[in-house]
Design a protein around this motif. Sequence first.
Motif, mmCIF file in Angstrom:
data_model
loop_
_atom_site.group_PDB
_atom_site.id
_atom_site.type_symbol
_atom_site.label_atom_id
_atom_site.label_comp_id
_atom_site.label_asym_id
_atom_site.label_seq_id
_atom_site.Cartn_x
_atom_site.Cartn_y
_atom_site.Cartn_z
ATOM 1 N N LEU A 146 0.841 -1.195 0.000
ATOM 2 C CA LEU A 146 0.000 0.000 0.000
ATOM 3 C C LEU A 146 0.877 1.247 0.000
ATOM 4 C CD1 LEU A 146 -2.801 -0.883 2.579
ATOM 5 C CD2 LEU A 146 -2.913 -1.023 0.097
ATOM 6 N N ILE A 147 0.589 2.137 -0.948
ATOM 7 C CA ILE A 147 1.266 3.436 -0.990
ATOM 8 C C ILE A 147 0.198 4.509 -0.875
ATOM 9 C CG2 ILE A 147 2.791 4.969 -2.279
ATOM 10 C CD1 ILE A 147 3.848 2.589 -3.793
ATOM 11 N N ILE A 148 0.377 5.422 0.053
ATOM 12 C CA ILE A 148 -0.570 6.506 0.251
ATOM 13 C C ILE A 148 0.061 7.798 -0.258
ATOM 14 C CG2 ILE A 148 -1.926 7.795 1.944
ATOM 15 C CD1 ILE A 148 -1.862 5.302 3.692
ATOM 16 N N TYR A 149 -0.656 8.452 -1.178
ATOM 17 C CA TYR A 149 -0.176 9.684 -1.784
ATOM 18 C C TYR A 149 -1.017 10.862 -1.308
ATOM 19 C CZ TYR A 149 1.941 6.384 -5.139
ATOM 20 O OH TYR A 149 2.644 5.366 -5.722
ATOM 21 N N ASP A 150 -0.433 12.058 -1.351
ATOM 22 C CA ASP A 150 -1.232 13.254 -1.087
ATOM 23 C C ASP A 150 -2.012 13.606 -2.352
ATOM 24 O OD1 ASP A 150 0.483 14.550 -2.847
ATOM 25 O OD2 ASP A 150 1.603 15.594 -1.288
ATOM 26 N N GLU A 151 -2.755 14.688 -2.326
ATOM 27 C CA GLU A 151 -3.619 15.024 -3.462
ATOM 28 C C GLU A 151 -2.832 15.351 -4.724
ATOM 29 O OE1 GLU A 151 -6.024 18.341 -2.472
ATOM 30 O OE2 GLU A 151 -4.368 19.610 -1.806
ATOM 31 N N ASN A 152 -1.525 15.608 -4.581
ATOM 32 C CA ASN A 152 -0.676 15.863 -5.749
ATOM 33 C C ASN A 152 0.083 14.619 -6.190
ATOM 34 O OD1 ASN A 152 -1.315 18.677 -5.917
ATOM 35 N ND2 ASN A 152 -0.021 19.002 -4.114
ATOM 36 N N LYS A 153 -0.291 13.485 -5.605
ATOM 37 C CA LYS A 153 0.265 12.169 -5.968
ATOM 38 C C LYS A 153 1.721 12.002 -5.525
ATOM 39 C CE LYS A 153 -3.623 11.258 -8.108
ATOM 40 N NZ LYS A 153 -4.291 12.543 -7.880
ATOM 41 N N TYR A 154 2.096 12.644 -4.406
ATOM 42 C CA TYR A 154 3.411 12.422 -3.814
ATOM 43 C C TYR A 154 3.258 11.508 -2.598
ATOM 44 C CZ TYR A 154 5.485 15.965 -6.815
ATOM 45 O OH TYR A 154 5.930 16.667 -7.908
ATOM 46 N N CYS A 155 4.179 10.549 -2.475
ATOM 47 C CA CYS A 155 4.081 9.530 -1.424
ATOM 48 C C CYS A 155 4.236 10.145 -0.039
ATOM 49 C CB CYS A 155 5.149 8.463 -1.652
ATOM 50 S SG CYS A 155 5.210 7.209 -0.361
ATOM 51 N N ILE A 156 3.273 9.826 0.853
ATOM 52 C CA ILE A 156 3.359 10.322 2.229
ATOM 53 C C ILE A 156 3.372 9.182 3.249
ATOM 54 C CG2 ILE A 156 2.290 12.557 1.753
ATOM 55 C CD1 ILE A 156 -0.365 11.404 2.758
ATOM 56 N N LYS A 157 3.045 7.963 2.791
ATOM 57 C CA LYS A 157 2.992 6.842 3.728
ATOM 58 C C LYS A 157 3.043 5.543 2.943
ATOM 59 C CE LYS A 157 2.222 5.032 7.874
ATOM 60 N NZ LYS A 157 3.146 5.199 8.998
ATOM 61 N N VAL A 158 3.709 4.545 3.490
ATOM 62 C CA VAL A 158 3.716 3.211 2.888
ATOM 63 C C VAL A 158 3.507 2.183 3.991
ATOM 64 C CG1 VAL A 158 5.209 3.830 0.957
ATOM 65 C CG2 VAL A 158 6.234 3.022 3.087
ATOM 66 N N ASN A 159 2.974 1.022 3.618
ATOM 67 C CA ASN A 159 2.898 -0.050 4.609
ATOM 68 C C ASN A 159 4.179 -0.872 4.549
ATOM 69 O OD1 ASN A 159 2.571 -1.603 2.304
ATOM 70 N ND2 ASN A 159 0.838 -2.774 3.090
ATOM 71 N N ALA A 160 4.237 -1.936 5.310
ATOM 72 C CA ALA A 160 5.471 -2.718 5.407
ATOM 73 C C ALA A 160 5.768 -3.491 4.127
ATOM 74 C CB ALA A 160 5.374 -3.676 6.596
ATOM 75 N N VAL A 161 4.730 -3.766 3.323
ATOM 76 C CA VAL A 161 4.904 -4.613 2.140
ATOM 77 C C VAL A 161 5.487 -3.831 0.965
ATOM 78 C CG1 VAL A 161 3.713 -6.118 0.494
ATOM 79 C CG2 VAL A 161 2.981 -6.061 2.880
ATOM 80 N N ALA A 162 5.028 -2.584 0.771
ATOM 81 C CA ALA A 162 5.414 -1.811 -0.414
ATOM 82 C C ALA A 162 6.933 -1.665 -0.579
ATOM 83 C CB ALA A 162 4.745 -0.440 -0.378
ATOM 84 N N PRO A 163 7.704 -1.291 0.455
ATOM 85 C CA PRO A 163 9.160 -1.169 0.270
ATOM 86 C C PRO A 163 9.807 -2.495 -0.152
ATOM 87 C CG PRO A 163 8.466 -0.074 2.288
ATOM 88 C CD PRO A 163 7.296 -0.857 1.805
ATOM 89 N N LYS A 164 9.294 -3.609 0.359
ATOM 90 C CA LYS A 164 9.852 -4.921 -0.013
ATOM 91 C C LYS A 164 9.603 -5.213 -1.493
ATOM 92 C CE LYS A 164 9.206 -6.843 4.616
ATOM 93 N NZ LYS A 164 8.481 -7.844 5.439
ATOM 94 N N LEU A 165 8.419 -4.824 -1.996
ATOM 95 C CA LEU A 165 8.107 -5.049 -3.406
ATOM 96 C C LEU A 165 8.998 -4.212 -4.315
ATOM 97 C CD1 LEU A 165 4.186 -5.090 -3.468
ATOM 98 C CD2 LEU A 165 5.720 -7.025 -3.781
ATOM 99 N N LEU A 166 9.288 -2.975 -3.890
ATOM 100 C CA LEU A 166 9.976 -2.023 -4.765
ATOM 101 C C LEU A 166 11.462 -1.858 -4.457
ATOM 102 C CD1 LEU A 166 7.093 0.560 -4.839
ATOM 103 C CD2 LEU A 166 7.927 -0.704 -6.806
#
Length: 696
Positions: A146-166
């Motif tokens: 899970l990647i959470i973006y602000d309204e301008n589509k910039y990343c503000i939060k990730v869960n534990a899985v997303a960094p492992k995937l990327l």
Amino acid sequence: MFSEMEIVLENTKAIVYIIDLSNYEVLYANKKCIEEFGEVLNKTCYTVLQKDQNSPCNFCPLQQQNENPLTLPNGTSYEWENRNSINNNYYLFTDKITQWSDGRKVKVQIGIDITRQKQLEQEVLKEKDDFINTFEILIDSTIEGLIIYDENKYCIKVNAVAPKLLGYTSEEMIGKHALDFIAPSSQEFIKKVILNNNQEIYEAEMIRKDGSIFPVILRGRDLFLLDKKIRVSAIIDASDIKEKEKEILKLAQYDNLTSLPNRLLLKELLSMMIKRVERNDYFGALLFIDLDHFKTINDSKGHDIGDFVLIETAKRIQSCVRQSDITSRLGGDEFVVALEIEENNQNLAVNYINIITNKILKEIRKPYLINNFDFRLTASIGIVLFNNNYNSIDELMKFADVAMYSSKENGKNRFSYFDPLLQQKIEQKAILNQELQESIEKKDMFLHYQPQFLFENNQLKIIGVEALVRWNHLKKGVISPADFISLAEETGSIIPLGILILKEVMQKLKEWEKDSIKKEWRISVNISYKQFEKEDFLEKLKFLIKKYQINSSKLRLELTENLLIKNTQTVLKKIKDINGLGLSLSIDDFGTGYSSLAYLKHLSIDELKIDQSFVRDILHDSNDSAIVEAMISIGNKFNLEVIAEGVETKEQYEKLLEMGCCYFQGYFFGKPVIADLLQKNIFLVNNNLSATIVTQ
């Protein structure tokens, strides 16, 4: 004698005291200050107003200046907060330097106790922290990245899985734009997709930190969190799925004729769907479709023509379902559709299935034009509904097959559910809906009227009636609105039914203009939210008012409270337009909805109707009693009429009177009857009322 200002100071709830800036002696303290801290007059302020303090308080704004307080000009003021060390209360202080009557420079200090506000503030902050902690636990427990973006589509939060995937750390991902994670091959596609607030599931390619590219399944949704718009993007690594897809293609898991998945692939795809349905607590459905009399085509026209029919049938079925649903050919003239329904309400899920199934039946009934031949076909469909499924795929297929044969036995060109009780209920509902539509068209519906009373000058008088629709079924007799109104809402029959009711009511209002008693009465009519939301609702109202030439002030429209949370600005405008027609408005079933009470100050509402569910237990349930009393108080403060409906006993009536309620409706005063049976004079109810009921 106290001066007017002294009277004010002595009676205010704020603490007020005056300090000599030359020696910090308290020259004046009001009553509230002395109640809080004892006798402080002529004593050093920091020793009596603080605990264990032997020097001027360093948190005082005066002590934080770089100059002597005595040199500060008159009129210097400060505003600050402090928690008192004696009583632990929080105060909001306003200080002002001025001159005392004898010329001394003093500080006037006024403190307002804000302890409760501080406690609420801390509670809110704690709830916020708890929410954030819970939110983080939830997003870290998912199998998707899970990647959470602000309204301008910039990343503000990730869960534990997303960094492992990327291949990043969490910190490295923060601040990156959504497109920074997308492979060049998918960039243009993603630029279009992210414009959608709520995306369907789609596939793309993403790029890891090391530059490697991998296939993914994505879905994004815009949400509001703590009043901020965010974008949540869910990522599933599709590498394994893609490999399996290649293997399946190699094994020829598609039907050669229709290019649909065959039985083996169906089971694979269905297994994945069932897991998603179980995980999300959704409903799924398996539709077993068999063409009626297909063998006749093969036998009479040959297998080539039969194959064309099967190919066309496959296309027609696919046109009725979403791309994310599964359509399969098992062989011969047997097809299977698996629907994944994003709904955890069984009734809504069944309604959706019925719509899709009827579409399929309709499409198959259309003519097949092949080689100048016009073929006409129908199909029999069996349906099995599943949720938290404990049956194997083979068992589900068997259940759907059994239901399909039930359709064939009952005349073909229809569908049946495996669950006998559900099937019976659906059939009964379908029959009732057909009969309801016919009754509305034939104008077989009729109205009852229930009187409404006002207690005024120690008398009860009729001020109007509520129009209540009734259905006199040819076989079942009079059917309660509870058994058909929801059906009318669901099927859209409520629209013509609502117009029918309005016409009848307006005719009655016009007729009553000649009646010396009833001409003073108003008539209240329930308006369905579907009827209200129709774009032409206002125009139809205008047309009917003009047609019947009624006094529009005698017509009151009752709207449900839940309608007010839908598309608020549109609702506000429409209500304003209705007010412009001279009609009055009532909020029906007040207190049972979830809308904010803020609408009461924005809408031109004339009446609140307390739902009978609150009135029923008013004598025995202290909560209901408190709720009703609060509703009456709210209504009175907004200068609204507050009418209690469902009043059935003298005790309920007297209790409501005690609470300040003046408007009543219920069986205690009169049951709904046809207009001709409404009495011109209503006598004592059960001979127990102390007040006479009059008609005007």
